[in-house]
Enzyme design. Structure first.
Site, mmCIF file in Angstrom:
data_model
loop_
_atom_site.group_PDB
_atom_site.id
_atom_site.type_symbol
_atom_site.label_atom_id
_atom_site.label_comp_id
_atom_site.label_asym_id
_atom_site.label_seq_id
_atom_site.Cartn_x
_atom_site.Cartn_y
_atom_site.Cartn_z
ATOM 1 N N ASN A 185 26.736 38.583 -16.576
ATOM 2 C CA ASN A 185 27.793 39.290 -15.861
ATOM 3 C C ASN A 185 28.324 40.331 -16.846
ATOM 4 O O ASN A 185 29.133 40.015 -17.721
ATOM 5 C CB ASN A 185 28.871 38.275 -15.455
ATOM 6 N N ARG A 221 24.820 39.779 -12.105
ATOM 7 C CA ARG A 221 25.832 40.005 -11.099
ATOM 8 C C ARG A 221 26.010 41.518 -10.999
ATOM 9 O O ARG A 221 26.253 42.196 -12.014
ATOM 10 C CB ARG A 221 27.146 39.363 -11.535
ATOM 11 N N HIS A 226 33.588 39.050 -3.832
ATOM 12 C CA HIS A 226 33.552 37.579 -4.003
ATOM 13 C C HIS A 226 32.522 36.922 -3.080
ATOM 14 O O HIS A 226 32.647 35.736 -2.752
ATOM 15 C CB HIS A 226 34.923 36.932 -3.655
ATOM 16 N N LEU A 268 41.118 31.891 -4.427
ATOM 17 C CA LEU A 268 42.405 32.243 -5.029
ATOM 18 C C LEU A 268 42.320 32.126 -6.546
ATOM 19 O O LEU A 268 42.450 31.035 -7.121
ATOM 20 C CB LEU A 268 43.510 31.310 -4.502
ATOM 21 N N ARG A 287 47.267 42.691 -8.766
ATOM 22 C CA ARG A 287 46.982 43.696 -7.726
ATOM 23 C C ARG A 287 47.867 43.451 -6.512
ATOM 24 O O ARG A 287 48.107 42.303 -6.132
ATOM 25 C CB ARG A 287 45.523 43.608 -7.283
ATOM 26 N N GLU A 320 41.584 25.719 -6.599
ATOM 27 C CA GLU A 320 41.017 24.439 -7.042
ATOM 28 C C GLU A 320 42.033 23.561 -7.758
ATOM 29 O O GLU A 320 41.953 22.343 -7.700
ATOM 30 C CB GLU A 320 39.854 24.695 -8.013
ATOM 31 N N GLU A 330 29.874 30.824 -9.292
ATOM 32 C CA GLU A 330 29.136 32.047 -8.954
ATOM 33 C C GLU A 330 27.862 32.190 -9.783
ATOM 34 O O GLU A 330 26.845 32.670 -9.293
ATOM 35 C CB GLU A 330 30.046 33.264 -9.130
HETATM 36 P P1 ADP Z 1 39.491 34.946 -12.253
HETATM 37 O O1 ADP Z 1 39.742 35.656 -10.965
HETATM 38 O O2 ADP Z 1 39.950 35.718 -13.455
HETATM 39 O O3 ADP Z 1 38.113 34.328 -12.372
HETATM 40 P P2 ADP Z 1 40.370 32.188 -12.022
HETATM 41 O O4 ADP Z 1 39.597 31.831 -10.815
HETATM 42 O O5 ADP Z 1 40.010 31.551 -13.327
HETATM 43 O O6 ADP Z 1 40.531 33.738 -12.212
HETATM 44 O O7 ADP Z 1 41.899 31.814 -11.702
HETATM 45 C C1 ADP Z 1 42.934 32.115 -12.593
HETATM 46 C C2 ADP Z 1 44.241 31.646 -11.971
HETATM 47 O O8 ADP Z 1 44.162 30.228 -11.742
HETATM 48 C C3 ADP Z 1 45.453 31.871 -12.862
HETATM 49 O O9 ADP Z 1 46.538 32.365 -12.086
HETATM 50 C C4 ADP Z 1 45.768 30.493 -13.352
HETATM 51 O O10 ADP Z 1 47.126 30.335 -13.626
HETATM 52 C C5 ADP Z 1 45.398 29.658 -12.135
HETATM 53 N N1 ADP Z 1 45.302 28.233 -12.473
HETATM 54 C C6 ADP Z 1 44.402 27.620 -13.260
HETATM 55 N N2 ADP Z 1 44.719 26.293 -13.362
HETATM 56 C C7 ADP Z 1 45.838 26.086 -12.628
HETATM 57 C C8 ADP Z 1 46.671 24.953 -12.343
HETATM 58 N N3 ADP Z 1 46.396 23.758 -12.835
HETATM 59 N N4 ADP Z 1 47.742 25.144 -11.541
HETATM 60 C C9 ADP Z 1 48.028 26.358 -11.047
HETATM 61 N N5 ADP Z 1 47.298 27.453 -11.266
HETATM 62 C C10 ADP Z 1 46.217 27.334 -12.049
#
Ligand code: ADP
Length: 402
Positions: A7, A88, A177, A206, A238, A330, A380
């Site tokens: 990526n 990717r 996505h 999300l 964003r 998740e 992914e």
């Molecule tokens: P990206 O789009 O950069 O790949 P991710 O899918 O890793 O992002 O998601 C990042 C987001 O997930 C951040 O806002 C982070 O705070 C949130 N996050 C990760 N673990 C938790 C958790 N245990 N509770 C709440 N939010 C979380």
């Protein structure tokens, strides 16, 4: 067969190395701050862990260092030993409905789509070209973020602008996505014991970037990201949907330049703009201690998601499931609960304990819920590796080496 998944971003490369057909993940890592004096190279495998600071002038130097590490650790003598490399690629425009083996024609099409993703496609192209020159005989596959959404009907992807803007310049909704939405939908249909061809679902990715997708019988029929990943849900930094006239107002009345506005909408808006923080963990902590801005940011984030779910439920003519994925989807039982408690009108009921205790991929709706609720870990890179393996195996079976 070893498959390397890349990526490539403008100043970073994330990578994973798999062994097929066992699908074992041999190692994963990233090279960051490429072009700076203190580039970092981190990776972790079964008997290997590295965290180095080295000056890597460009993507070529970065990938040469990676090849060197593979050699030293006896994983591979050179990239020539790879069965394939899967990339990717952010934007496939209207040219690609699925992943493809890269040849000159494909490269030409990816290059033509640079104007649609000027921040992303050039780095993806560089990754492909560097591998092509370091290891010319290795097959390479492109997996597009946009491809899954090419099944949307025109009424979903055409904006109500002068139609020539679509016809001549390709200005339309593309959606992103795609690998994640398709992966979690498939996984949820397996968990439901249903054939994906008759499984209708709303998938919520999300993370820092966030999007929602309406999937009918395994095919995307609508998604919230648009011409670019800026449209749709409230994201880490964003804005998602806004009235486009705000841009004219910022320009005319507040004297902001177009560059400043672009930066505002992409980097200083969303959760960050609303409460100064884009990490949902921090926002939840602040909200728990009564911080008004954090509370409001969560309300706005949830409101937008619920609004899209309602719309997509109607577009689908009802749905079997809602799937949560991405870092927030998740891991945040709090956000899942805040969303699901607003869905009573759709007959959604969830089990709070399952929601809070669930780990990995799990169901958290009650038996009497009209829709099933799932949390699914998205992967992914494994989608890219699977597509790469499938395409390369097919090409080999059609052109067996003598
Ligand atoms: P990206 O789009 O950069 O790949 P991710 O899918 O890793 O992002 O998601 C990042 C987001 O997930 C951040 O806002 C982070 O705070 C949130 N996050 C990760 N673990 C938790 C958790 N245990 N509770 C709440 N939010 C979380």
């Amino acid at each position: 067969m070893k498959i390397l998944v890349l990526n490539s971003g403008s100043s970073s490369i994330k990578f994973k190395l798999y062994d097929f057909p066992s699908r074992e993940l041999l190692l994963a890592g990233s090279i960051e701050r490429i072009g700076e004096a203190d580039s970092s190279l981190r990776l972790k495998g079964r008997n290997l862990e590295l965290d180095e600071r080295v000056a890597l002038a460009d993507h070529r130097r970065a990938l040469e260092s990676l090849e060197e590490i593979f050699k030293k650790s006896s994983l591979l003598d050179s990239f020539e030993e790879l069965g394939a490399v899967g990339h990717r690629v952010v934007h496939g425009g209207e040219d690609f409905e699925e992943s493809v083996l890269i040849d000159e024609e494909v490269m030409g099409a990816i290059k033509r789509n640079v104007s649609l993703a000027p921040l992303h496609n050039p780095a993806n192209i560089e990754g492909i070209e560097v591998i092509g020159s370091l290891s010319p005989s290795t097959p390479q596959v492109a997996v597009f973020d946009t491809a899954f959404h090419q099944t949307m009907p025109p009424e979903a992807y055409i904006y109500a602008l002068e139609i020539e803007l679509y016809e001549k310049y390709g200005i339309r909704r593309y959606g992103f996505h795609g690998s994640s939405h398709s992966f979690v939908c498939k996984r949820a249909s397996e968990m439901a014991g249903m054939d994906s061809a008759s499984f209708d679902t709303i998938t919520l990715h999300l993370g820092n970037g966030a999007s929602v997708c309406a999937i009918k019988g395994g095919k995307s029929i609508e998604t919230s990201m648009g011409f670019t990943p800026l449209e749709g849900l409230v994201m880490g930094s964003r804005s998602g949907d806004i009235d486009p006239a705000i841009i004219f107002h910022l320009y005319r009345e507040l004297g902001m330049s177009l560059q400043e506005i672009e930066r505002l909408l992409n980097r200083r808006s969303g959760l960050k703009g609303l409460c100064g923080e884009n990490d949902m963990r921090e926002i939840e902590l602040a909200a728990a201690s009564g911080d008004e801005r954090a509370l409001a940011a969560i309300d706005i984030f949830v409101h937008r998601i619920v609004k899209y779910i309602g719309a997509y439920f109607v577009l689908l003519g009802g749905a079997d499931a809602i799937v949560f994925t991405g870092g927030i989807g998740e891991n945040s039982s709090y956000i899942r609960a805040r969303v699901c408690e607003r869905l009573e009108a759709l007959g959604v009921r969830f089990d709070s304990e399952l929601n809070e205790r669930g780990r990995g991929d799990f169901l958290f709706s009650t038996k009497d819920s009209a829709l099933r609720l799932y949390t699914v870990h998205t992967d992914e890179e494994s989608v890219i590796a699977e597509d790469t393996y499938r395409i390369v195996s097919l090409a080999e079976s059609m052109n067996p080496t003598p």
